[in-house]
Design an enzyme around this catalytic site. Structure first.
Site, PDB file in Angstrom:
ATOM      1  N   ASP A  63      -9.528   3.881  -2.162  1.00  0.00           N
ATOM      2  CA  ASP A  63      -8.632   2.428  -1.724  1.00  0.00           C
ATOM      3  C   ASP A  63      -9.645   1.344  -1.713  1.00  0.00           C
ATOM      4  O   ASP A  63      -9.523   0.516  -0.832  1.00  0.00           O
ATOM      5  CB  ASP A  63      -7.996   2.795  -0.550  1.00  0.00           C
ATOM      6  CG  ASP A  63      -6.963   3.638  -0.398  1.00  0.00           C
ATOM      7  OD1 ASP A  63      -6.926   4.447  -1.547  1.00  0.00           O
ATOM      8  OD2 ASP A  63      -6.438   4.133   0.641  1.00  0.00           O
ATOM      9  N   ASP A  93      -3.935   3.056  -2.634  1.00  0.00           N
ATOM     10  CA  ASP A  93      -2.695   2.842  -1.808  1.00  0.00           C
ATOM     11  C   ASP A  93      -1.697   1.961  -2.696  1.00  0.00           C
ATOM     12  O   ASP A  93      -2.075   0.933  -3.120  1.00  0.00           O
ATOM     13  CB  ASP A  93      -3.125   2.125  -0.499  1.00  0.00           C
ATOM     14  CG  ASP A  93      -2.584   2.589   0.732  1.00  0.00           C
ATOM     15  OD1 ASP A  93      -1.981   3.681   0.804  1.00  0.00           O
ATOM     16  OD2 ASP A  93      -2.179   1.730   1.615  1.00  0.00           O
ATOM     17  N   HIS A 128       2.004   1.147  -2.369  1.00  0.00           N
ATOM     18  CA  HIS A 128       3.379   0.968  -1.657  1.00  0.00           C
ATOM     19  C   HIS A 128       4.368   0.300  -2.203  1.00  0.00           C
ATOM     20  O   HIS A 128       4.290  -0.867  -2.772  1.00  0.00           O
ATOM     21  CB  HIS A 128       3.079   0.499  -0.261  1.00  0.00           C
ATOM     22  CG  HIS A 128       2.206   1.162   0.725  1.00  0.00           C
ATOM     23  ND1 HIS A 128       2.338   2.381   0.877  1.00  0.00           N
ATOM     24  CD2 HIS A 128       1.119   0.689   1.313  1.00  0.00           C
ATOM     25  CE1 HIS A 128       1.392   2.935   1.699  1.00  0.00           C
ATOM     26  NE2 HIS A 128       0.402   1.758   2.110  1.00  0.00           N
ATOM     27  N   HIS A 146       8.044  -0.552   2.166  1.00  0.00           N
ATOM     28  CA  HIS A 146       7.474   0.573   2.656  1.00  0.00           C
ATOM     29  C   HIS A 146       7.689   0.483   4.290  1.00  0.00           C
ATOM     30  O   HIS A 146       7.294  -0.216   4.970  1.00  0.00           O
ATOM     31  CB  HIS A 146       5.906   0.697   2.437  1.00  0.00           C
ATOM     32  CG  HIS A 146       5.399   2.370   2.677  1.00  0.00           C
ATOM     33  ND1 HIS A 146       4.834   2.283   3.850  1.00  0.00           N
ATOM     34  CD2 HIS A 146       5.506   3.320   2.176  1.00  0.00           C
ATOM     35  CE1 HIS A 146       4.410   3.539   3.750  1.00  0.00           C
ATOM     36  NE2 HIS A 146       4.736   4.156   2.566  1.00  0.00           N
ATOM     37  N   HIS A 154       0.718  -4.456   2.564  1.00  0.00           N
ATOM     38  CA  HIS A 154      -0.564  -4.481   1.907  1.00  0.00           C
ATOM     39  C   HIS A 154      -0.373  -3.348   0.812  1.00  0.00           C
ATOM     40  O   HIS A 154       0.540  -2.680   0.875  1.00  0.00           O
ATOM     41  CB  HIS A 154      -1.894  -3.888   2.865  1.00  0.00           C
ATOM     42  CG  HIS A 154      -1.396  -2.445   3.325  1.00  0.00           C
ATOM     43  ND1 HIS A 154      -0.389  -2.151   4.404  1.00  0.00           N
ATOM     44  CD2 HIS A 154      -1.505  -1.269   2.840  1.00  0.00           C
ATOM     45  CE1 HIS A 154      -0.523  -0.864   4.476  1.00  0.00           C
ATOM     46  NE2 HIS A 154      -1.267  -0.160   3.653  1.00  0.00           N
ATOM     47  N   LYS A 210      -1.074   6.854  -3.922  1.00  0.00           N
ATOM     48  CA  LYS A 210      -0.171   7.567  -2.477  1.00  0.00           C
ATOM     49  C   LYS A 210       0.416   6.389  -1.927  1.00  0.00           C
ATOM     50  O   LYS A 210       0.173   5.294  -2.139  1.00  0.00           O
ATOM     51  CB  LYS A 210      -1.597   8.115  -1.684  1.00  0.00           C
ATOM     52  CG  LYS A 210      -2.480   7.065  -1.293  1.00  0.00           C
ATOM     53  CD  LYS A 210      -3.648   7.820  -0.705  1.00  0.00           C
ATOM     54  CE  LYS A 210      -4.615   6.717  -0.374  1.00  0.00           C
ATOM     55  NZ  LYS A 210      -4.225   5.977   0.746  1.00  0.00           N
ATOM     56  N   CYS A 212      -8.238   6.171   5.692  1.00  0.00           N
ATOM     57  CA  CYS A 212      -7.976   7.008   4.485  1.00  0.00           C
ATOM     58  C   CYS A 212      -8.998   7.753   4.127  1.00  0.00           C
ATOM     59  O   CYS A 212      -9.018   8.924   3.341  1.00  0.00           O
ATOM     60  CB  CYS A 212      -7.383   6.085   3.241  1.00  0.00           C
ATOM     61  SG  CYS A 212      -5.650   5.394   3.541  1.00  0.00           S
TER      62      CYS A 212
HETATM   63  C1  VGL Z   1      -5.291   2.604   4.657  1.00  0.00           C
HETATM   64  C2  VGL Z   1      -3.968   1.746   6.811  1.00  0.00           C
HETATM   65  C3  VGL Z   1      -2.763   1.857   5.922  1.00  0.00           C
HETATM   66  C4  VGL Z   1      -6.557   2.793   4.299  1.00  0.00           C
HETATM   67  C5  VGL Z   1      -3.992   2.596   3.963  1.00  0.00           C
HETATM   68  O1  VGL Z   1      -6.824   3.114   3.128  1.00  0.00           O
HETATM   69  O2  VGL Z   1      -7.306   3.072   4.949  1.00  0.00           O
HETATM   70  N1  VGL Z   1      -5.123   1.998   6.100  1.00  0.00           N
HETATM   71  N2  VGL Z   1      -2.780   2.192   4.395  1.00  0.00           N
HETATM   72 ZN    ZN Z   2      -1.171   1.629   3.291  1.00  0.00          ZN
END
Ligand code: VGL
Ligand code: ZN
Length: 202
Positions: free
Chosen positions: A8, A46, A48, A52, A81, A106, A151
């Site tokens: 990510d 990530d 979404h 979401h 995000h 994901k 993550c």
């Molecule tokens: C993440 C919070 C929500 C991450 C992803 O990549 O750590 N944290 N979505």
């Molecule tokens: Zn996320």
């Protein structure tokens, strides 16, 4: 066979983004150097939909970072995000991407969050990452990226469960909460993982 996993490294997790991880930009030069030491590099995103369920925008009566019960599991409510096909979901432009052979996305199901690159948070659905890596003969995984306490942590934890020798490279990650990251590192060690610094990797 070892592989580098980049979690990510997307604009929204870097200062200036919607869910900025403090000092998140600093992982990029470290990860770019590390990639030279690996024959296989994979990444996650990530990814979404805009509605979401992890987004505070979907829960009028709640504030950002509140914890709710979402379909039976604890869910932190995040700022909007990494919405699919937006600037915030793109890899940061300074991340070298030429060696990334595959990208696993994901968090696409609007009703369930997915911190790990392997499974959603309820462990209902695989992303296919384990099968991909095992098919390539990978036995050792080195984790980098953002955020260390979410993550990156949950991906490393799943990797251990999937039978990979798993390392978290601590100078190639940054946390949302330092305290949570300390607990995460201890939990990984307790489960058979290890914490390394990038200079220790040959
Ligand atoms: C993440 C919070 C929500 C991450 C992803 O990549 O750590 N944290 N979505
Ligand atoms: Zn996320």
């Amino acid at each position: 066979m070892k592989a580098l996993v980049i979690i990510d490294v997307q604009n929204d997790f870097i200062p200036g983004g919607n869910l900025a991880v403090p000092h998140g930009y600093e992982v990029i030069p470290v990860i770019n150097e590390l990639q030279k030491k690996f024959d296989l590099v994979v990444a996650t995103q990530d990814w979404h939909p805009e509605n979401h369920a992890s987004f505070v925008s979907q829960h009028e009566e709640h504030n950002v970072f509140d914890t709710i019960d979402l379909n039976g599991i604890e869910q932190i409510l995040w700022p909007v995000h990494c919405v699919q096909n937006t600037e915030g979901a793109e890899f940061h432009k300074d991340l070298h991407t030429a060696k990334i052979e595959a990208i696993f996305r994901k968090g696409t199901n609007p009703e369930i969050d997915s911190y790990s690159g392997f499974y959603d948070n309820a462990h209902l659905k695989s992303t296919g990452l384990t099968g991909y890596l095992k098919d390539k003969g990978v036995t050792e995984l080195y984790f980098t990226g953002l955020a260390a306490d979410f993550c990156v942590y949950f991906s490393t934890k799943d990797a251990i469960r999937e039978g990979f020798k798993s390392y978290l490279i601590e100078d190639a990650t940054r946390a949302i909460s330092e305290e949570d990251f300390e607990n995460a590192k201890q939990d990984l060690i307790n489960n058979g993982g290890a914490i390394l610094k990038s200079f220790e990797i040959s």
